[in-house]
Design a protein around this motif. Structure first.
Motif, mmCIF file in Angstrom:
data_model
loop_
_atom_site.group_PDB
_atom_site.id
_atom_site.type_symbol
_atom_site.label_atom_id
_atom_site.label_comp_id
_atom_site.label_asym_id
_atom_site.label_seq_id
_atom_site.Cartn_x
_atom_site.Cartn_y
_atom_site.Cartn_z
ATOM 1 N N VAL A 1 76.810 99.993 49.725
ATOM 2 C CA VAL A 1 75.864 100.125 48.605
ATOM 3 C C VAL A 1 76.231 101.339 47.749
ATOM 4 O O VAL A 1 76.160 101.284 46.514
ATOM 5 N N ASN A 2 76.627 102.449 48.391
ATOM 6 C CA ASN A 2 77.031 103.633 47.621
ATOM 7 C C ASN A 2 78.247 103.340 46.757
ATOM 8 O O ASN A 2 78.385 103.881 45.653
ATOM 9 N N LYS A 3 79.121 102.469 47.231
ATOM 10 C CA LYS A 3 80.274 102.076 46.424
ATOM 11 C C LYS A 3 79.812 101.387 45.147
ATOM 12 O O LYS A 3 80.346 101.634 44.063
ATOM 13 N N ARG A 4 78.782 100.526 45.269
ATOM 14 C CA ARG A 4 78.269 99.831 44.091
ATOM 15 C C ARG A 4 77.591 100.802 43.142
ATOM 16 O O ARG A 4 77.746 100.713 41.924
ATOM 17 N N LEU A 5 76.827 101.772 43.692
ATOM 18 C CA LEU A 5 76.148 102.763 42.858
ATOM 19 C C LEU A 5 77.157 103.606 42.078
ATOM 20 O O LEU A 5 76.964 103.921 40.904
ATOM 21 N N GLN A 6 78.263 103.967 42.741
ATOM 22 C CA GLN A 6 79.290 104.773 42.069
ATOM 23 C C GLN A 6 79.904 104.012 40.901
ATOM 24 O O GLN A 6 80.193 104.595 39.856
ATOM 25 N N SER A 7 80.111 102.701 41.083
ATOM 26 C CA SER A 7 80.697 101.911 40.001
ATOM 27 C C SER A 7 79.775 101.841 38.790
ATOM 28 O O SER A 7 80.232 101.617 37.665
ATOM 29 N N LEU A 8 78.455 102.013 39.008
ATOM 30 C CA LEU A 8 77.481 101.967 37.921
ATOM 31 C C LEU A 8 77.065 103.373 37.461
ATOM 32 O O LEU A 8 76.222 103.491 36.568
ATOM 33 N N SER A 9 77.616 104.418 38.129
ATOM 34 C CA SER A 9 77.251 105.814 37.818
ATOM 35 C C SER A 9 75.752 106.054 37.999
ATOM 36 O O SER A 9 75.113 106.739 37.199
ATOM 37 N N ILE A 10 75.191 105.477 39.071
ATOM 38 C CA ILE A 10 73.778 105.685 39.420
ATOM 39 C C ILE A 10 73.720 106.652 40.597
ATOM 40 O O ILE A 10 74.460 106.504 41.570
ATOM 41 N N ASP A 11 72.798 107.648 40.525
ATOM 42 C CA ASP A 11 72.798 108.740 41.495
ATOM 43 C C ASP A 11 71.972 108.463 42.741
ATOM 44 O O ASP A 11 72.270 108.993 43.807
ATOM 45 N N ASN A 12 70.895 107.675 42.656
ATOM 46 C CA ASN A 12 70.031 107.522 43.823
ATOM 47 C C ASN A 12 69.513 106.082 43.906
ATOM 48 O O ASN A 12 69.614 105.297 42.955
ATOM 49 N N PHE A 13 68.933 105.764 45.076
ATOM 50 C CA PHE A 13 68.507 104.394 45.362
ATOM 51 C C PHE A 13 67.284 103.979 44.535
ATOM 52 O O PHE A 13 67.142 102.805 44.194
ATOM 53 N N ASN A 14 66.389 104.923 44.228
ATOM 54 C CA ASN A 14 65.216 104.587 43.402
ATOM 55 C C ASN A 14 65.640 104.119 42.020
ATOM 56 O O ASN A 14 65.099 103.146 41.470
ATOM 57 N N ASP A 15 66.604 104.829 41.426
ATOM 58 C CA ASP A 15 67.108 104.417 40.111
ATOM 59 C C ASP A 15 67.784 103.050 40.179
ATOM 60 O O ASP A 15 67.718 102.262 39.234
ATOM 61 N N TYR A 16 68.423 102.782 41.319
ATOM 62 C CA TYR A 16 69.091 101.490 41.463
ATOM 63 C C TYR A 16 68.071 100.347 41.558
ATOM 64 O O TYR A 16 68.307 99.246 41.041
ATOM 65 N N VAL A 17 66.930 100.598 42.219
ATOM 66 C CA VAL A 17 65.860 99.596 42.263
ATOM 67 C C VAL A 17 65.388 99.281 40.846
ATOM 68 O O VAL A 17 65.186 98.112 40.473
ATOM 69 N N ASP A 18 65.199 100.335 40.023
ATOM 70 C CA ASP A 18 64.802 100.130 38.623
ATOM 71 C C ASP A 18 65.864 99.319 37.878
ATOM 72 O O ASP A 18 65.540 98.443 37.058
ATOM 73 N N TYR A 19 67.127 99.608 38.161
ATOM 74 C CA TYR A 19 68.215 98.896 37.490
ATOM 75 C C TYR A 19 68.195 97.408 37.861
ATOM 76 O O TYR A 19 68.421 96.528 37.022
ATOM 77 N N LEU A 20 67.914 97.109 39.144
ATOM 78 C CA LEU A 20 67.844 95.717 39.591
ATOM 79 C C LEU A 20 66.718 94.963 38.895
ATOM 80 O O LEU A 20 66.847 93.769 38.596
ATOM 81 N N GLU A 21 65.604 95.637 38.656
ATOM 82 C CA GLU A 21 64.480 94.978 37.990
ATOM 83 C C GLU A 21 64.817 94.633 36.540
ATOM 84 O O GLU A 21 64.386 93.601 36.017
ATOM 85 N N VAL A 22 65.598 95.484 35.892
ATOM 86 C CA VAL A 22 65.967 95.255 34.490
ATOM 87 C C VAL A 22 67.150 94.291 34.387
ATOM 88 O O VAL A 22 67.244 93.501 33.454
ATOM 89 N N HIS A 23 68.060 94.340 35.374
ATOM 90 C CA HIS A 23 69.274 93.519 35.337
ATOM 91 C C HIS A 23 69.319 92.655 36.604
ATOM 92 O O HIS A 23 70.012 93.004 37.578
#
Length: 622
Positions: A37-59
């Motif tokens: 999962v951290n590999k995926r976050l790095q590819s999107l330049s997202i720093d933490n899991f909470n922000d990634y949850v927000d990103y999933l809701e939008v995309h």
């Protein structure tokens, strides 16, 4: 953000994925999940899991990319060829032999990814049965949690490089070439049924003769692995086989499965008692008193042998294990299935002590051999001490029949001896030292207990680490395949560039006028062969040299002003006729035309040169 809060946010992410897409990754190993999962976050330049949850809701389309990152679908036809060779030569013939001519054969490929493994099984069975029997009798159920991989598997379309590991004769026999792709035979493909299945949530497929699940269990934690192994045990027939990946040993599930070939990770189910036990359980025949007495005698001897408090095994003169009592089965994790196996194939033959040489010595010397205080490490990493006695067994005529080996656990006595030694040392100290020692012993005892628990955890972590390393290896293989694809694309682009260069070179060679190209610093980039013919200098003598330092019959200084005007963008065309001397020393009039070399901006000047008399001569001939 501290580690506790980070872990909490990660668990929230897993819950979000389960609620929105139905993928439950909570049973997967946390170390593997975090890394992927951290590999995926790095590819999107997202720093933490909470922000990634927000990103999933939008995309919402991001879920597919996340699943592809977590579920590493690395598979090949006949992957680890030696294991498939063993399966085709040993296991599949045994399955067919145990079946009636019309009886169905059921196979389950769990975690099938894009289908290569399932079709490999189909090829082996079709080779063993023939195509007609295969279509009539075989059902192969191939499952995975990744719907995208299943769609690819159902199509059964593969590139030529995907079939590199398939022998040529099998490829031509079982695949149809359509365009640039290979498609698995449609008549056999109907026997392979693909479906989405969650190994630790969905009910298992039952009545199986072979269950193939390679390098899938290593992604799960030990609790989920246990649940899956129990389901696999239920799914298999009593004579069914389990085929695992090279990173999966089943050390913790010896009560469910026993190895047929540990090197190739082939196991069979432990369920019903063996034939010998069933014979002993048959009621005595009331008509045959001698048979009844013999059965009771054998049963009495069996019970007496099992009642011996010391672990004992018996090996016949041919090196085959023929007897083992209950303490031996418990001590070394053996079962009655191990009877009639060559002793040299058992781990006990060389661990905790090399017994084969000692057996030969006992035969040679015809006397018992005693080995004391043999160290053995049990599963929780504690030491156990055994006294081993190897006794040759002779018949009345002094011929050797075999050997009896006993293993007497003397761990308690060793520990008592060590405790007595410590007590004697403690008694020699003063009362004050004794009190201090007692306090230290209490602390040490607690630390030892804690260390023992840590060692148990470490043992499990080591096995987990081994499986994670296998996962990393598959990730590296996946990355290697991606690099290979990029390499193919670069090769295609290089080929196109080479073709373009050949085309341009052909055009330049066809020109009847000379051409040279200079950059903004007046250095020569191209020196056409007709220019070489005019002034007598070869290409390698002028490239990357300034035009204005050349010693040729062309008055190059007369060109400096027109060249500078074109480089400055003041004009886009200049032409003139100059009196020159060619390489043969003949006076000629040279036509010179100048145009800018443009690549988004002016990068240099193109000069076209021709002998005026030669051009007029060519025109008059035309």
């Amino acid at each position: 953000m501290n580690s506790s809060e980070k872990n909490h946010n990660f668990e929230n992410l897993l819950i979000h994925v389960r609620q929105n897409r139905g993928f439950d990754f909570t049973g997967y190993k946390r170390s593997t999940l975090l890394r992927r999962v951290n590999k995926r976050l790095q590819s999107l330049s997202i720093d933490n899991f909470n922000d990634y949850v927000d990103y999933l809701e939008v995309h919402p389309e991001e879920f597919n990319y996340l699943f592809n990152t977590i579920l590493i679908n690395v598979t090949d036809f006949f992957r680890d060829a030696s294991t498939w060779e063993y399966l085709g030569n040993k296991v599949i013939p045994n399955i067919i032999k145990r079946k009636k001519n019309s009886e169905q054969i059921r196979i389950w490929s769990a975690g099938c990814a894009s289908g290569e493994e399932a079709y490999t099984i189909a090829i082996l069975l079709a080779e063993a049965l023939g195509a007609e029997d295969f279509r009539q009798r075989v059902k192969i159920y191939a499952t995975d949690i990744d719907e995208e991989a299943l769609n690819q598997a159902r199509q059964a379309v593969y590139l030529a490089k995907d079939l590199d590991t398939v022998p040529t004769e099998l490829r031509d026999k079982y695949f149809d070439l359509v365009g640039n792709n290979y498609i698995f035979r449609q008549d056999l493909r109907r026997c392979v049924i693909f479906g989405r299945h969650n190994l630790f949530l969905d009910a298992p497929i039952s009545r199986l003769d072979l269950l193939v699940c390679r390098n899938t269990l290593m992604y799960f934690n030990s609790e989920v692995q246990g649940r899956i192994m129990a389901r696999f045990h239920f799914a298999l027939n009593d004579t069914g086989y389990l085929f695992l990946g090279k990173a999966e040993m089943l050390l913790m599930y010896s009560n469910l499965f026993t190895s047929v070939d540990l090197k190739n990770r082939i196991f069979t189910k432990i369920s019903s008692p063996n034939i010998r036990d069933r014979l002993l359980e048959i009621p005595d025949s009331p008509e045959d008193d001698s048979s009844r007495g013999l059965s009771k005698h054998i049963r009495l001897r069996e019970l007496a042998f099992d009642a011996v408090p010391v672990a004992e095994i018996v090996i016949n003169i041919d090196g085959v294990l023929v007897m083992l009592n209950e303490p031996a089965r418990t001590l070394f994790g053996l079962s009655k299935r191990d009877l009639d196996r060559p002793f040299q194939d058992l781990e006990l033959s060389y661990r905790p002590i090399e017994l084969r040489s000692l057996i030969e010595r006992a035969y040679k010397e015809r006397r018992p051999i005693n080995i004391t205080n043999v160290e053995r490490y049990v599963s929780n990493s504690e030491k156990q001490y055994l006294d081993v006695r190897i006794t040759p067994l002779e018949d009345d005529n002094f011929s050797l029949l075999g050997v009896s080996i006993t293993f007497n656990d003397v761990t308690r006595y060793i520990q008592l001896q060590e405790a007595l030694q410590r007590s004697q040392q403690d008694l020699e100290t003063t009362n004050e030292e004794l009190q201090s020692t007692n306090e230290e012993l209490e602390t040490t005892n607690e630390e030892l207990q804690s260390t023992n628990e840590e060692l148990e955890t470490t043992n499990e972590e080591l096995q987990s680490t081994n499986q994670e390393l296998e996962t990393m290896n598959e990730e590296l293989q996946s990355a290697n395949e991606e690099l290979q694809t990029i390499n193919y694309e670069l090769s295609d682009r290089t080929l196109e560039i080479n073709r373009s260069n050949i085309f341009i070179t052909s055009i330049l060679k066809s020109l009847q006028t000379g051409m040279l190209v200079i950059d903004k610093n007046f250095n020569i980039l191209i020196w056409h062969h007709l220019v070489e013919d005019l002034w007598g200098l070869r290409n390698d003598e002028v490239i990357n040299k300034s035009l204005f330092i050349l010693d040729i019959g062309l008055p190059v200084e007369d060109l400096r002003s027109p060249i500078c005007e074109i480089l400055a963008g003041k004009t886009d065309f200049q032409e003139m006729i100059l009196d020159t001397t060619n390489r043969r020393g003949r006076q000629i009039k040279c036509y010179v035309a100048l145009t800018p070399l443009i690549d988004k901006k002016i990068e240099g000047v193109v000069l076209i040169m021709a002998d005026v008399d030669k051009i007029r001569s060519m025109i008059s001939h035309q």
